[in-house]
Write a protein that holds these residues in place. Structure first.
Motif, PDB file in Angstrom:
ATOM      1  N   LEU A  50       0.741  -1.223  -0.001  1.00  0.00           N
ATOM      2  CA  LEU A  50       0.093   0.216   0.150  1.00  0.00           C
ATOM      3  C   LEU A  50       0.742   1.305   0.137  1.00  0.00           C
ATOM      4  O   LEU A  50       0.540   2.179  -0.709  1.00  0.00           O
ATOM      5  CB  LEU A  50      -0.922   0.178   1.461  1.00  0.00           C
ATOM      6  N   PHE A  85      -5.990  -3.059  -3.333  1.00  0.00           N
ATOM      7  CA  PHE A  85      -6.375  -1.680  -2.845  1.00  0.00           C
ATOM      8  C   PHE A  85      -7.237  -0.641  -3.803  1.00  0.00           C
ATOM      9  O   PHE A  85      -6.801  -0.589  -4.834  1.00  0.00           O
ATOM     10  CB  PHE A  85      -5.280  -0.953  -2.396  1.00  0.00           C
ATOM     11  N   MET A 120      -7.978   4.156  -1.447  1.00  0.00           N
ATOM     12  CA  MET A 120      -7.309   3.936  -0.318  1.00  0.00           C
ATOM     13  C   MET A 120      -5.959   4.062  -0.676  1.00  0.00           C
ATOM     14  O   MET A 120      -5.029   4.517   0.375  1.00  0.00           O
ATOM     15  CB  MET A 120      -7.225   2.376   0.125  1.00  0.00           C
ATOM     16  N   ASP A 122      -5.617   5.659   6.084  1.00  0.00           N
ATOM     17  CA  ASP A 122      -6.439   4.365   6.108  1.00  0.00           C
ATOM     18  C   ASP A 122      -5.523   3.319   6.962  1.00  0.00           C
ATOM     19  O   ASP A 122      -6.182   2.665   7.652  1.00  0.00           O
ATOM     20  CB  ASP A 122      -6.578   3.870   4.800  1.00  0.00           C
ATOM     21  N   TYR A 145      -7.129   1.466  10.253  1.00  0.00           N
ATOM     22  CA  TYR A 145      -7.204   0.068  10.156  1.00  0.00           C
ATOM     23  C   TYR A 145      -6.572  -0.538  11.478  1.00  0.00           C
ATOM     24  O   TYR A 145      -7.160  -1.408  12.276  1.00  0.00           O
ATOM     25  CB  TYR A 145      -6.447  -0.391   8.932  1.00  0.00           C
ATOM     26  N   GLY A 196      -9.642  -2.209   3.031  1.00  0.00           N
ATOM     27  CA  GLY A 196      -9.935  -1.241   2.235  1.00  0.00           C
ATOM     28  C   GLY A 196     -10.921  -1.541   1.265  1.00  0.00           C
ATOM     29  O   GLY A 196     -12.023  -0.798   0.719  1.00  0.00           O
ATOM     30  N   LYS A 249     -14.282  -0.905   3.206  1.00  0.00           N
ATOM     31  CA  LYS A 249     -14.623   0.305   3.359  1.00  0.00           C
ATOM     32  C   LYS A 249     -15.094   1.317   2.200  1.00  0.00           C
ATOM     33  O   LYS A 249     -15.932   1.960   2.162  1.00  0.00           O
ATOM     34  CB  LYS A 249     -13.318   1.204   3.809  1.00  0.00           C
ATOM     35  N   TYR A 250     -14.396   1.197   0.980  1.00  0.00           N
ATOM     36  CA  TYR A 250     -14.625   1.756  -0.248  1.00  0.00           C
ATOM     37  C   TYR A 250     -15.416   0.965  -1.285  1.00  0.00           C
ATOM     38  O   TYR A 250     -16.277   1.656  -1.962  1.00  0.00           O
ATOM     39  CB  TYR A 250     -13.539   1.964  -0.833  1.00  0.00           C
TER      40      TYR A 250
END
Length: 574
Positions: free
Chosen positions: A348, A395, A399, A406, A410, A428, A431-432
């Motif tokens: 990430l 991801f 994110m 994030d 997390y 991720g 969440k999205y």
């Protein structure tokens, strides 16, 4: 070509200091990693000095290595500047029949040059003496000397791991983020203004070069019998410099108009301008006033990018900021890898870096600026960017953009939810891309934060009962109370006793329903609690400071709803 050479060597020296920063932070990470392998407080006490000790000596050696490696490059650069700036006027000397003295025979210039070299070397040494990190202490940025980072800040980080207050990955992430976001800083001004170490080193070198060029120019002007100088021009100069760059000024005007000798003026901090002797009737101007006026007009016209307008100078400043952010992000990735962080977090953070690179390229193209990626790659480390297809599979784009926030979110969720939160990548995606699951996750986190005695099993069972239309209150693990079988209530004070007689339930049965309860439903803000067990259910209420048994029924009296409650609890493993 001259400016490119200066930039190349100055960047090489700056790179040594960027590498110094990485080596020091890597040493911190290495020590923290050692702590992560210690399993008992006794071992911690024995190994503490070994882990943290000798750090001052290590730092001193690293600083000396960096300084010693920088000196030869500085000397080479100064020799080149002397050759360019002194020898360039040889032809003019010959045109006006003035005596040209080779530099190696010019005692005055040799003394001036030696003094400037010495000052620059002292500047670099002062930089290394005043290094520290700007660390966040409760929202307040505090400059923390290197020695305190080891003895205090790092000590606390290690203690967090050993005592179990925080896990290794949490401490590693916190330390790496704070140190790379701050960077090694060097305090130069009494106001406390600070720069990252590579910026401070670069500025020290470039300031010395411009000062040396100025001294040579003034010497040549005196020998050539002129009081005039032409100031160099470059694109994207700061607005206060555009009014005088590229033009011819008298020696007094260099001070009065151009601000020579001041921090913000000609040859001041981060000023790349130099000036050269100008002999009227012999010298030819590089730029006309008309050309300079037109360039200033063009450069002052703003260009829009993502809703914000930038002049050429503002765009170049934004470029420098983006390059600094990317250098810090490269450090973060490398240090997380060295520390053995969660592989998904490394990916990430690499994806964030790739996004920064892409944004830098788009911004530079839109602004008509040349990308100066050599400023980003000062560390000379390995390839950092990640595979775009791999990162996109793991991801969401949002994110990647919000990586640091994030990751921190997390971690907060994981501290509350444990393994229920899943991997960073799954977090991720939820969440999205999954609003229903995200709502569930938030509800579970809020529930467990408010009721830490409970667990996901109780939350899920409670939600399932709600879907079945069974609303008995908030489902929680049982917490036994000392309760009494007493008259209670105005309308039917002996309700509990009647039910016990009707249902053939003894005092021991009543108390066993609470003692053996699988869970309890909390009602009326906690003033009523219903305990449910395989043998029966009992309801208690609070009167003053005492709990009173309100009503009771055994498993033989369970209605359809009660049976369903027990089935849900059993399916939940309660």
């Amino acid at each position: 070509m001259r400016n490119e050479y200066k930039e190349k060597i100055a960047s090489k020296i700056a790179a040594r200091y960027a590498d110094l920063e990485v080596r020091i932070i890597q040493d911190i990470v290495r020590r923290i990693k050692k702590t992560g392998e210690i399993t008992s407080t006794a071992d911690w006490q024995i190994n503490r000095l070994k882990i943290l000790g000798y750090s001052s000596e290590d730092i001193e050696n690293a600083l000396k290595d960096t300084l010693n490696a920088s000196y030869p490059e500085m000397f080479e650069l100064y020799d080149k500047v002397i050759d360019w700036e002194y020898v360039r006027n040889k032809d003019i000397y010959e045109q006006i029949n003035a005596e040209y003295i080779p530099f190696e025979e010019n005692e005055h210039l040799i003394q001036v040059t030696s003094a400037i070299k010495k000052q620059r070397l002292e500047d670099l040494e002062n930089i290394t003496r005043s290094l520290g990190f700007y660390l966040d202490y409760g929202g307040r940025k505090v400059l923390t000397p290197l020695s305190q980072v080891y003895s205090g800040y790092l000590d606390n980080a290690c203690m967090d791991i050993v005592t179990g207050a925080f896990d290794y990955n949490t401490v590693l992430r916190r330390v790496v983020t704070q140190l790379t976001n701050s960077g090694l800083r060097q305090i130069e001004y009494s106001s406390g203004y600070a720069n990252r170490i590579e910026v401070a080193a670069r500025r020290a070198v470039m300031t010395g070069l411009t000062q040396l060029s100025g001294k040579i120019a003034e010497y040549n002007a005196e020998k050539l019998g002129t009081e005039y100088f032409e100031v160099e021009w470059h694109a994207g100069a700061r607005p206060t410099h555009t009014v005088w760059q590229g033009r011819v000024w008298s020696q007094q005007q260099l001070y009065d108009v151009c601000g020579l000798g001041t921090v913000t003026g000609l040859c001041g901090a981060n000023c790349y301008h130099t000036y050269f002797p100008f002999v009227p009737g012999v010298s030819v101007r590089t730029y006309t006033d008309e050309w300079l006026d037109e360039q200033n007009r063009k450069e002052s016209e703003p260009t829009e990018f993502r809703g914000k307008e930038y002049t050429l100078y503002e765009a170049k400043q934004r470029q420098r900021q983006m390059e600094t952010a990317m250098r810090a992000q490269r450090e973060k990735v490398q240090l997380l890898q060295k520390g053995g962080a969660d592989p998904q977090e490394v990916i990430l953070q690499k994806a964030k870096y790739q996004g920064q690179l892409n944004e830098y390229a788009v911004f530079s193209r839109k602004m008509g600026l040349k990308e100066e990626r050599e400023r980003i790659y000062l560390d000379m480390q390995e390839y950092v960017a990640t595979n775009t297809k791999r990162q996109n599979a793991l991801f969401p784009a949002e994110m990647v953009k919000n990586a640091s926030k994030d990751v921190a979110q997390y971690k907060r969720y994981k501290e509350v939810l444990g393994d229920s939160v899943g991997s960073l990548a799954k977090f991720g995606q939820v969440k999205y891309n999954d609003s229903e699951s995200w709502e569930y996750l938030n509800g579970l986190k809020e529930y467990l934060e408010k009721y830490p005695i409970s667990s996901k099993k109780y939350y899920d069972a409670g939600k399932r009962l709600e879907k079945l239309g069974i609303k008995k209150g908030l489902l929680l693990p049982k917490v036994e109370k000392q309760a009494f079988i007493l008259p209670e209530g105005k309308h039917d004070p002996y309700h509990i006793m009647k039910r016990m007689l009707e249902r053939n339930i003894t005092d021991d049965d009543v108390r066993s329903y609470m003692r053996n309860a699988k869970a309890m439903f909390v009602q009326w803000g906690g003033k009523r609690q219903l305990f449910v067990s395989d043998g029966g259910m009992v309801l208690i209420t609070k009167q003053g400071e005492e709990w009173i048994y309100k009503t009771v029924w055994s498993k033989y009296d369970y209605d359809e709803e009660s049976v369903k409650i027990m089935e849900v609890l059993k399916d939940a493993g309660l």
